[in-house]
Design an enzyme around this catalytic site. Structure first.
Site, PDB file in Angstrom:
ATOM      1  N   ASP A  16     -25.936 -23.918 -13.220  1.00 18.75           N
ATOM      2  CA  ASP A  16     -27.400 -23.354 -12.887  1.00 18.75           C
ATOM      3  C   ASP A  16     -27.542 -21.970 -12.017  1.00 18.75           C
ATOM      4  O   ASP A  16     -28.219 -22.351 -10.812  1.00 18.75           O
ATOM      5  CB  ASP A  16     -28.003 -24.787 -12.121  1.00 18.75           C
ATOM      6  CG  ASP A  16     -27.951 -25.986 -13.065  1.00 18.75           C
ATOM      7  OD1 ASP A  16     -28.003 -25.754 -14.212  1.00 18.75           O
ATOM      8  OD2 ASP A  16     -27.925 -26.914 -12.499  1.00 18.75           O
ATOM      9  N   GLU A 184     -37.685 -25.932 -19.129  1.00 15.01           N
ATOM     10  CA  GLU A 184     -37.562 -26.175 -17.736  1.00 15.01           C
ATOM     11  C   GLU A 184     -36.945 -24.879 -17.246  1.00 15.01           C
ATOM     12  O   GLU A 184     -36.743 -23.859 -17.739  1.00 15.01           O
ATOM     13  CB  GLU A 184     -36.150 -27.502 -17.474  1.00 15.01           C
ATOM     14  CG  GLU A 184     -35.057 -27.161 -18.316  1.00 15.01           C
ATOM     15  CD  GLU A 184     -34.397 -28.617 -18.222  1.00 15.01           C
ATOM     16  OE1 GLU A 184     -34.693 -29.417 -17.840  1.00 15.01           O
ATOM     17  OE2 GLU A 184     -33.126 -28.451 -18.640  1.00 15.01           O
TER      18      GLU A 184
END
Length: 556
Positions: A16, A184
């Site tokens: 991430d 997302e």
């Protein structure tokens, strides 16, 4: 000499990625899940060579994370810089949810969390547009005519001085694909005459993808790029050596060249993702006001020519062996969960781990339970960063009763292989353990190789989660030496464990152990393997300690 950017730029379990540039310096943060300290912070001058400069979350600024599944806790941070201050927005699933922390120096110290009780959803991010700040996130915000909702992206103006929303969240986009799974990780940018929204969709496994939309208004409905997805590897099949590509963030150089960092996973034998999700990079060109990722190939390459406008700056590599000669732990070490208990120390060039009561593979708990602040796991590890490696340690330890200590290969949801010094017949194992080897007589000092796996149908964040942990003893030999060398040689999914009283005389404990047993597809690639030292009393109180003289990790 033409330098190269080699992928992954940050190998191992560093997922991430979010990036920002301040002048000629680049800063990048990653998710840390249940590892402590939390949110590693990296620095680079050239986008190819990276050094870790600190962590954003520690006990000093109130960081709490439970040791449970190894795949909970802290995920999907965003880092931005605005008028002399660095900001990180993130979600801690082991605490109160979304929060913002600030710092003047990205190496720290960082502020205590400003909890965002009015910011809903996951993967919150923010965007500075002149004097204004906007927060965005993910939720069930796209309303259909029949009144039902689907997943989408929302945004709202935000008061960054007082940490509160200034308006109601506005739905700004759904996804590139109709009813796409898991839209997302939103990031907003203003480039030229447009606001650009970049998200991940398709889920963080094989069908992961990067998609982009744009609007003339920051809160307006965004139009999707006709070329979406702008980056994915899902169409290359399941045996692609780089998989799960998605969750990207843009950055530009002082000369105006553009890049995107993103997560992806290296596969072993076409399926297994022992390394978890790692940080990759690719160049980006802008054509007709849309980004083109990895021009002319459209896929993440193993290497790219380095940007010649940036000063090539190499850093000292991590040393293969830590002899614990410093009182400060190097930044590559991590605990599992916040280390509340006083269970570790460095003294006389040895690391001591106390045999705490918490077992090393206890039953998993659903997410969202009460905070555990006095039930630490006595474990310290470093990430596996390459597919083939050797790891070894030297330990001084003689167990009593249920105590055990040794070396562990840790994966998510109680999937692990561990070599432990223990006492045969004592309650250091589950009573329902399966034996694939001869058992030693009760009371014998032994060295054993233990496999833990876990059965579960739902993920721990889903209502109704239950699980069953399984224990299998793969090898057990008599061993009464106070000093134990344990070595693991890993070639892909083939593990060989050896042991002895000194490095020059090692004996086979187990050869060609199947690493796939702790890396089944259902475990996925959310987190990567940790190679660690541990000590436990296995639910008994103990003052005994294991002393580790050194720990070694060699990449091949």
């Amino acid at each position: 000499m033409q330098h190269l950017i080699k992928n992954p730029i940050i190998p191992g379990f560093y997922p991430d990625p979010s990036i920002c540039r301040v002048g000629s310096d680049f800063y990048l943060v990653c998710s840390s899940f249940e590892a402590y300290p939390g949110i590693p912070v990296f620095h680079s001058k050239d986008l190819a060579n990276w050094e870790q400069i600190g962590y954003a979350m520690t006990k000093e600024n109130g960081f709490h994370v439970d040791a449970n599944t190894y795949a909970g806790g802290v995920m999907a941070p965003t880092i931005r810089w605005h008028r002399g201050t660095f900001y990180i927005i993130n979600c801690n699933f082991a605490d109160r949810g979304n929060f913002i922390i600030t710092a003047k120096d990205p190496a720290g110290p960082w502020s205590a969390p400003h909890w965002l009780d009015d910011v809903p959803g996951i993967d919150a991010s923010f965007f500075f547009d002149g004097d204004k700040c906007f927060v965005m996130g993910t939720g069930d915000v796209v309303k259909h005519p029949d009144g039902s909702f689907e997943r989408g992206i929302w945004a709202a103006e935000y008061d960054i001085e007082n940490f509160r929303l200034l308006g109601e969240p506005t739905t700004i986009w759904d996804s590139a694909l109709r009813n796409a799974a898991s839209p997302e990780a939103p990031h907003l940018y203003k480039i030229g005459g447009y606001y650009y929204l970049m998200i991940a969709e398709g889920g963080t496994e094989h069908y992961h993808a990067v998609t982009v939309a744009r609007s003339k208004s920051v809160l307006g409905w965004y139009e999707g790029n006709p070329a979406n997805p702008v980056m994915t590897h899902r169409h290359f099949g399941f045996d692609c050596p780089i998989a799960n590509v998605g969750h990207a963030d843009f950055v530009d150089t002082p000369e105006g060249n553009w890049y995107a960092v993103m997560l992806a996973s290296r596969t072993i034998e076409g399926i297994y993702k022992n390394l978890g999700r790692e940080t990759y990079i690719c160049p980006v060109l802008w054509e007709r006001d849309w980004p083109v990722f990895s021009p002319r190939t459209g896929r993440i390459e193993w290497e790219y020519p380095a940007d010649g406008s940036l000063p090539w700056t190499e850093y000292e590599p991590e040393p293969p062996r830590d002899g614990f000669d410093s009182q400060e732990l190097p930044l590559y070490w991590s605990f599992w969960g916040t280390p509340y208990d006083d269970f570790w120390r460095i003294e006389n060039s040895r690391l001591y781990l106390k045999c705490l009561p918490h077992g090393i593979a206890e039953d998993l708990k659903p997410f969202g339970g009460p905070k555990q602040t006095g039930d630490s796991i006595s474990l310290l590890g470093r990430r596996q960063r390459q597919i083939n490696f050797d790891a070894a340690l030297s330990m001084e330890f003689t167990p009593e009763g249920a105590e055990a200590a040794g070396f562990i290969v840790l994966q998510a949801s109680n999937h692990q292989l561990r070599v432990e010094r223990a006492v045969a017949g004592e309650p250091s194992l589950r009573t329902d353990s399966v034996w694939e080897c001869p058992r030693q007589p009760a009371g014998t000092q032994v060295l054993r190789l233990v496999l833990s796996t876990c059965d579960f149908d739902l993920m721990p964040f889903m209502p109704g989660f239950t699980s069953k942990t399984n224990t299998t003893v793969l090898a057990e030999v008599p061993w009464d030496s106070h000093t134990t060398i344990i070595r693991l040689q890993a070639v892909g999914e083939h593990y060989t464990f050896t042991y002895g009283a000194d490095e020059s005389h090692l004996l086979p404990l187990a050869e060609d152990v199947d690493g796939k047993r702790i890396n089944p597809e259902k475990v996925g690639g959310m987190v990567g393997t940790m190679l660690a030292m541990f000590a436990t009393g296995n639910r008994t109180e103990s003052e005994n300690e294991a002393a580790f003289d050194w720990f070694e990790y060699w990449e091949k």
